[in-house]
Design a protein around this motif. Structure first.
Motif, PDB file in Angstrom:
ATOM      1  N   SER A   8       0.910  -1.197   0.059  1.00  0.00           N
ATOM      2  CA  SER A   8      -0.027   0.068  -0.045  1.00  0.00           C
ATOM      3  C   SER A   8       0.814   1.134   0.165  1.00  0.00           C
ATOM      4  CB  SER A   8      -0.890  -0.097   1.251  1.00  0.00           C
ATOM      5  OG  SER A   8      -1.563  -1.077   1.323  1.00  0.00           O
ATOM      6  N   ASP A  29      -5.111   6.846 -10.813  1.00  0.00           N
ATOM      7  CA  ASP A  29      -5.549   5.597 -10.459  1.00  0.00           C
ATOM      8  C   ASP A  29      -4.834   4.543 -11.092  1.00  0.00           C
ATOM      9  OD1 ASP A  29      -8.035   4.454  -9.000  1.00  0.00           O
ATOM     10  OD2 ASP A  29      -8.373   3.605 -11.109  1.00  0.00           O
ATOM     11  N   ALA A  32      -1.905   3.279  -9.530  1.00  0.00           N
ATOM     12  CA  ALA A  32      -1.984   2.703  -8.281  1.00  0.00           C
ATOM     13  C   ALA A  32      -2.349   1.492  -8.589  1.00  0.00           C
ATOM     14  CB  ALA A  32      -3.055   3.541  -7.516  1.00  0.00           C
ATOM     15  N   HIS A  33      -3.244   1.039  -9.493  1.00  0.00           N
ATOM     16  CA  HIS A  33      -3.519  -0.280  -9.795  1.00  0.00           C
ATOM     17  C   HIS A  33      -2.438  -1.044 -10.179  1.00  0.00           C
ATOM     18  CE1 HIS A  33      -5.819  -3.447 -11.806  1.00  0.00           C
ATOM     19  NE2 HIS A  33      -6.677  -3.268 -11.083  1.00  0.00           N
ATOM     20  N   SER A  43      -6.612  -4.529  -4.967  1.00  0.00           N
ATOM     21  CA  SER A  43      -7.064  -3.301  -4.455  1.00  0.00           C
ATOM     22  C   SER A  43      -8.207  -3.380  -3.284  1.00  0.00           C
ATOM     23  CB  SER A  43      -7.595  -2.421  -5.450  1.00  0.00           C
ATOM     24  OG  SER A  43      -8.497  -1.290  -4.872  1.00  0.00           O
ATOM     25  N   THR A  54      -9.279   2.302  -7.812  1.00  0.00           N
ATOM     26  CA  THR A  54      -8.328   1.491  -7.230  1.00  0.00           C
ATOM     27  C   THR A  54      -8.120   2.666  -5.820  1.00  0.00           C
ATOM     28  OG1 THR A  54      -7.486   0.172  -8.621  1.00  0.00           O
ATOM     29  CG2 THR A  54      -6.086   1.002  -6.801  1.00  0.00           C
ATOM     30  N   ALA A  55      -8.013   3.987  -6.038  1.00  0.00           N
ATOM     31  CA  ALA A  55      -7.601   4.871  -5.311  1.00  0.00           C
ATOM     32  C   ALA A  55      -8.866   6.157  -5.419  1.00  0.00           C
ATOM     33  CB  ALA A  55      -6.373   5.648  -5.627  1.00  0.00           C
ATOM     34  N   LEU A  84      -5.498   4.930  -0.697  1.00  0.00           N
ATOM     35  CA  LEU A  84      -5.602   3.520  -1.200  1.00  0.00           C
ATOM     36  C   LEU A  84      -5.225   2.345  -0.466  1.00  0.00           C
ATOM     37  CD1 LEU A  84      -2.215   2.641  -2.082  1.00  0.00           C
ATOM     38  CD2 LEU A  84      -2.762   4.266  -3.921  1.00  0.00           C
TER      39      LEU A  84
END
Ligand code: MG
Length: 237
Positions: A8, A29, A32-33, A43, A54-55, A84
């Motif tokens: 994370s 996003d 992040a994914h 996620s 995801t975020a 996230l």
């Protein structure tokens, strides 16, 4: 939980490094994914109660739960909160931080610094034998002394096999009150701090939470374990 936390944290760092004017929150996003899945995690947010990304990316007067979008382009001076979490081998990590797109105004920078500092004031109180209210009061006092308000409608939480577990961890309260803190408990501590009023409203998309007065808001979060040796932050690299 340490591994879920580390993944994370890595994803949050990658997103933070990509925050700049001209980038869309959709691109953030995707970063992040990619980072979460690269590590074999998933996620914690995607499809959570129907959340579509995801975020959470929340800009300026958006407090939390902002939905990333292809048409949300960051501008110079935007205050960009990213929240996230990752699920790894059945355990959840949850973290958030607020980043600057370009150069922040002095007003935005002070709010952001105070919110980050207040998280660590709270973490210091996450010790066995204490109470949840010790964390709550430390955060509240730190922010209110500096002229800011604490969001009341959303709180931190226990975290473990599920993202949201008991107990509730408010960012306001009274030391010595609330659930007793014991080794093995893990809490997501997450001050959401406003430049003006603490009042918030949910937008018609059903997710995005904004300040009622349109003033800025900032958000920081760590997943923190209570141990016999004091607080241990799971969401560090
Ligand atoms: Mg959380």
């Amino acid at each position: 939980m340490r591994e879920a936390g580390r993944i994370s944290a890595e994803a949050l760092k990658a997103v933070g490094e990509a925050v700049r004017p001209g980038v869309t929150t959709f691109e953030l996003d995707r970063i992040a994914h990619a980072c979460i899945t690269k590590h074999g995690a998933s996620s914690a947010f995607l499809n959570y109660n129907g959340f579509p990304a995801t975020a959470c990316v929340s800009i300026n007067d958006e407090v939390i739960h902002g939905i990333p979008g292809r048409n949300r382009v960051l501008k110079e001076g935007d205050l960009v909160s990213v929240d996230l979490g990752a699920v790894y081998r059945g355990y959840v990590g949850d973290n958030a931080a607020t980043f600057a797109a370009g150069e922040l105004s002095p007003e935005a920078k002070r709010l952001n610094d105070t919110t980050r500092e207040s998280l660590f004031e709270g973490i210091k109180m996450a010790v066995a034998g204490g109470r949840v209210g010790d964390i709550s009061e430390a955060i509240q006092r730190y922010c209110e002394e500096r002229g800011y308000s604490v969001v009341r409608d959303y709180t931190g939480h226990g975290v473990g096999r599920k993202m949201h577990e008991d107990p509730c961890v408010p960012n306001f309260g009274t030391a010595g009150r609330g659930v007793r803190l014991m080794p093995g408990m893990v809490l997501a501590i997450e001050p959401m701090i406003n430049g003006g009023t603490c009042a918030v409203k949910v937008m018609p998309d059903g997710w995005t939470v904004k300040t009622r007065d349109g003033k800025l808001s900032a958000h920081f979060e760590h997943t923190v374990a209570i141990t016999a040796d004091g607080p241990k932050i799971m969401t560090l690299l």
